[in-house]
Design a protein around this motif. Structure first.
Motif, short mmCIF file in Angstrom:
data_model
loop_
_atom_site.label_atom_id
_atom_site.label_comp_id
_atom_site.label_asym_id
_atom_site.label_seq_id
_atom_site.Cartn_x
_atom_site.Cartn_y
_atom_site.Cartn_z
N PRO A 56 0.81 -1.23 0.00
CA PRO A 56 0.00 0.00 0.00
C PRO A 56 0.83 1.27 0.00
O PRO A 56 0.43 2.29 -0.59
CB PRO A 56 -0.81 -0.12 1.29
CG PRO A 56 -0.84 -1.59 1.61
CD PRO A 56 0.47 -2.12 1.11
N ARG A 57 2.01 1.24 0.60
CA ARG A 57 2.85 2.43 0.68
C ARG A 57 3.26 2.91 -0.72
O ARG A 57 3.32 4.12 -0.98
CB ARG A 57 4.08 2.11 1.53
CG ARG A 57 5.00 3.27 1.84
CD ARG A 57 5.91 2.93 3.01
NE ARG A 57 6.62 1.67 2.80
CZ ARG A 57 7.87 1.59 2.33
NH1 ARG A 57 8.53 2.69 2.03
NH2 ARG A 57 8.45 0.41 2.17
N TYR A 58 3.51 1.97 -1.61
CA TYR A 58 3.90 2.33 -2.96
C TYR A 58 2.70 2.85 -3.76
O TYR A 58 2.84 3.75 -4.60
CB TYR A 58 4.55 1.15 -3.68
CG TYR A 58 5.83 0.67 -3.02
CD1 TYR A 58 6.61 1.53 -2.25
CD2 TYR A 58 6.25 -0.65 -3.16
CE1 TYR A 58 7.79 1.09 -1.65
CE2 TYR A 58 7.43 -1.09 -2.56
CZ TYR A 58 8.18 -0.22 -1.81
OH TYR A 58 9.34 -0.65 -1.22
N MET A 59 1.54 2.28 -3.52
CA MET A 59 0.32 2.77 -4.18
C MET A 59 0.07 4.22 -3.79
O MET A 59 -0.24 5.07 -4.63
CB MET A 59 -0.87 1.90 -3.77
CG MET A 59 -0.67 0.42 -3.99
SD MET A 59 -1.08 -0.12 -5.64
CE MET A 59 -2.85 -0.08 -5.54
N GLU A 60 0.22 4.49 -2.51
CA GLU A 60 -0.02 5.85 -2.02
C GLU A 60 0.99 6.83 -2.59
O GLU A 60 0.65 7.94 -3.02
CB GLU A 60 0.05 5.86 -0.49
CG GLU A 60 -0.22 7.21 0.15
CD GLU A 60 -0.15 7.17 1.66
OE1 GLU A 60 -0.20 8.25 2.28
OE2 GLU A 60 -0.03 6.05 2.22
N ALA A 61 2.27 6.43 -2.63
CA ALA A 61 3.32 7.31 -3.16
C ALA A 61 3.10 7.61 -4.64
O ALA A 61 3.48 8.69 -5.13
CB ALA A 61 4.69 6.67 -2.95
N ALA A 62 2.49 6.67 -5.35
CA ALA A 62 2.22 6.87 -6.77
C ALA A 62 0.93 7.64 -7.02
O ALA A 62 0.63 7.99 -8.17
CB ALA A 62 2.17 5.52 -7.48
N GLY A 63 0.15 7.88 -5.96
CA GLY A 63 -1.11 8.58 -6.11
C GLY A 63 -2.18 7.76 -6.77
O GLY A 63 -3.04 8.28 -7.48
N LEU A 64 -2.16 6.44 -6.52
CA LEU A 64 -3.11 5.53 -7.15
C LEU A 64 -4.16 5.07 -6.16
O LEU A 64 -3.86 4.85 -4.97
CB LEU A 64 -2.38 4.30 -7.71
CG LEU A 64 -1.29 4.57 -8.75
CD1 LEU A 64 -0.62 3.26 -9.15
CD2 LEU A 64 -1.86 5.28 -9.97
N PRO A 65 -5.39 4.89 -6.59
CA PRO A 65 -6.42 4.34 -5.71
C PRO A 65 -6.08 2.89 -5.32
O PRO A 65 -5.51 2.14 -6.12
CB PRO A 65 -7.69 4.41 -6.54
CG PRO A 65 -7.25 4.54 -7.96
CD PRO A 65 -5.92 5.23 -7.92
N ALA A 66 -6.43 2.51 -4.12
CA ALA A 66 -6.02 1.22 -3.56
C ALA A 66 -6.49 0.03 -4.39
O ALA A 66 -5.80 -0.98 -4.47
CB ALA A 66 -6.52 1.09 -2.12
N GLY A 67 -7.64 0.12 -5.00
CA GLY A 67 -8.20 -1.04 -5.69
C GLY A 67 -7.98 -1.07 -7.18
O GLY A 67 -8.65 -1.83 -7.89
N ILE A 68 -7.01 -0.30 -7.68
CA ILE A 68 -6.85 -0.21 -9.13
C ILE A 68 -6.26 -1.48 -9.74
O ILE A 68 -6.54 -1.82 -10.88
CB ILE A 68 -6.00 1.03 -9.50
CG1 ILE A 68 -6.17 1.36 -11.00
CG2 ILE A 68 -4.53 0.82 -9.14
CD1 ILE A 68 -5.62 2.71 -11.39
N PHE A 69 -5.45 -2.21 -8.97
CA PHE A 69 -4.91 -3.47 -9.46
C PHE A 69 -5.87 -4.61 -9.12
O PHE A 69 -6.56 -4.57 -8.10
CB PHE A 69 -3.54 -3.74 -8.86
CG PHE A 69 -2.44 -2.86 -9.41
CD1 PHE A 69 -1.92 -3.07 -10.68
CD2 PHE A 69 -1.93 -1.81 -8.66
CE1 PHE A 69 -0.93 -2.26 -11.20
CE2 PHE A 69 -0.94 -0.99 -9.16
CZ PHE A 69 -0.44 -1.21 -10.44
N PRO A 70 -5.91 -5.67 -9.92
CA PRO A 70 -6.88 -6.75 -9.70
C PRO A 70 -6.47 -7.69 -8.58
O PRO A 70 -5.33 -7.68 -8.11
CB PRO A 70 -6.88 -7.48 -11.05
CG PRO A 70 -5.50 -7.26 -11.60
CD PRO A 70 -5.11 -5.87 -11.15
N GLU A 71 -7.41 -8.50 -8.14
CA GLU A 71 -7.13 -9.52 -7.13
C GLU A 71 -6.08 -10.50 -7.66
O GLU A 71 -5.94 -10.69 -8.87
CB GLU A 71 -8.39 -10.28 -6.74
CG GLU A 71 -8.97 -11.14 -7.86
CD GLU A 71 -10.12 -12.03 -7.41
OE1 GLU A 71 -10.02 -12.63 -6.32
OE2 GLU A 71 -11.11 -12.13 -8.16
#
Length: 505
Positions: A196-211
């Motif tokens: 999650p830390r990398y998702m946040e740093a990239a400014g991406l919503p948490a659920g953008i990548f698939p399961e």
């Protein structure tokens, strides 16, 4: 009717190969469908996801027709897909971009720099194992979308990879597997999960990548639309599949720790399967999660191997190509004969094959290829021989990096188109200082890996042990002591010297 056959798809950069496999893992038939790559400004390289899907449809129908196989005989299918894809799907399930960046696209260098102003680069690499030039990875391509195409980005529901887009078209389900997720740029190798830390740093919503599913998990049966398009039965099982590097590792007998192989195609790499990733921030081997959870595929690559040798053919051997068109005699076979007239060291000619730029193994990503040591007395035979040596020596550098972490003292399996050349395989053995083997699997390693996932996912295999029995050694090459000593003492140092010089241009 027994449902004991599977279809494996090798979704490569140049096209898709659909192969029919028996329950025993033997290949019965194959079909290849090419598709285009589109080159844009600022290092952009794109393909159309619907070209992949159409290639799946056409190859499936053609495979069934050519082999005389009925849809009722197919129990499952799985796809091995080229890595680092970035396919945006809208919240309504519609593809948002006609063409999307592929693994080699490097347009997102600025976005990668912004990310590393917030996240320490060494921490990111040591956690993800993402050793390609960072701009290649999916997270930075997404940041580029957000920066340059904000309206499109605001509509994104999910972003999927190459084979996962095809799986979505087959089943209607958004998912990926661990091996493909490990190339996203936000995957924690040790935790086997998104960070999650990398998702946040990239400014991406948490659920953008698939399961994320296991590579041999069932994604689902075909939708009625997919069944009608492909000619398969509605209850055909779609297995999650994997990234090409890891599928190839499985197909190359890499289903236990310590296995190693060389893939010699347009690009080339040396890969090690182990129960821990090989991580080195200074030299950055790249790591993918294996299709078997708990294993890793660590590799170092060169971007231009077979493609550099093809350039040699097209540039220096036009007469051989003309003869091939007239008589059918393979130009590469003739080139091998010419190379055999030279000697180890190519009478002083040295070649670096970085004609497509440098991987992280090189001193600079902008390194160019080149010849050195040319004199008026040199012949075309020396040029060809030097090219073959340069590619093998470049891969020797890759091998030595992996060997420094996990000693490699076993036979080296070589797969890919280059393995067809006995002369080159002996040269590899001499340069590696290892026995080199070619098996019947040859260019089918990625397809076999995908087929194995399809067979296990459908319950026809209980494990991956049958892969070892499917490999039948066709040729074995032992290193020649005198030549190995020459390459270690003179050939490799001269190659490294040229590499350092080219890295300064």
């Amino acid at each position: 009717m027994d449902r004991t056959k599977v279809i494996a798809y090798d979704l490569g950069t140049g096209g898709i190969k659909a192969s029919l496999f028996s329950r025993e893992g033997e290949i019965l038939a194959s079909v290849f469908i090419p598709y285009a790559t589109y080159f844009t400004e600022k290092d952009g390289q794109e393909q159309a996801p619907d070209d992949w899907w159409n290639a799946v449809v056409v190859s499936t129908r053609r495979l069934l027709e050519n082999s005389g196989t009925s849809a009722g005989e197919i129990v499952s299918l799985a796809i091995s897909g080229h890595s680092l894809g970035c396919v945006p799907i809208g919240k309504d399930g519609v593809l948002l971009r006609k063409s999307t960046p592929i693994w080699s696209d490097r347009r997102a260098e600025k976005e990668a720099g912004e990310f590393f102003s917030r996240i320490d680069y060494s921490d990111w690499y040591m956690r993800t194992g993402n050793g390609f030039p960072p701009a290649c990875y999916t997270v930075f391509k997404l940041m580029w979308y957000k920066q340059h195409e904000p309206d499109m980005f605001s509509s994104v529901g999910k972003v999927v990879g190459t084979k996962d887009y095809c799986n979505y078209r087959l089943t209607g389900r958004f998912c990926t597997d661990y091996s493909y997720a490990s190339g996203s740029g936000v995957f924690d190798l040790q935790g086997w999960k998104y960070e999650p830390r990398y998702m946040e740093a990239a400014g991406l919503p948490a659920g953008i990548f698939p399961e994320i599913l296991p590579s041999d998990a069932v994604v689902g049966p075909l939708t009625s639309e997919a069944a009608e398009a492909t000619g398969l039965r509605r209850d055909t099982l779609v297995i999650a599949g994997g990234v090409d590097n890891s599928c190839m590792a499985l197909g190359a007998r890499g289903f236990s720790s310590g296995e190693v192989y060389t893939s010699l195609g347009s690009s080339a790499w040396v890969a090690l399967v182990a129960d821990r990733p090989v991580l080195d921030f200074a030299r950055k081997p790249y790591v993918f999660a294996h299709v078997m959870k708990g294993l890793y595929t660590s590799a170092t690559c060169i971007f231009s191997a077979g493609s550099s040798f093809r350039w040699i053919r097209d540039t220096f051997c036009q007469d051989l190509l003309d003869r091939e068109r007239e008589t059918g005699e393979d130009a590469y076979v003739r080139m091998n004969g010419l190379a055999a007239r030279s000697v180890p060291g190519s009478r002083g000619v040295v070649f670096n094959p970085s004609l497509a730029g440098g991987s992280m193994l090189e001193p600079s990503p902008s390194i160019c290829g080149g010849f050195a040591g040319l004199r008026l007395g040199h012949t075309r035979s020396d040029i060809i021989h030097a090219a073959m040596e340069g590619i093998a020596l470049n891969l020797k550098v890759a091998l030595d990096l992996l060997d420094s972490y996990v000693p490699i003292d076993r036979d080296m399996l070589i797969v890919g188109g280059g393995a067809k050349s006995p002369f080159w395989m002996q040269m590899f053995s001499d340069i590696y200082g290892l026995p080199v083997i070619k098996t019947n699997i040859d260019q089918e390693a990625a397809s076999l890996g995908a087929a194995a996932l399809a067979l296990k996912g459908a319950g026809l295999w209980s494990d991956y042990g049958p892969i070892a029995r499917l490999h039948r050694t066709e040729c074995r090459y032992e290193p020649t002591e005198e030549r190995t000593r020459y390459y270690q003492r003179e050939g490799l140092p001269r190659f490294l010297q040229l590499t350092r010089l080219l890295g300064k241009f």
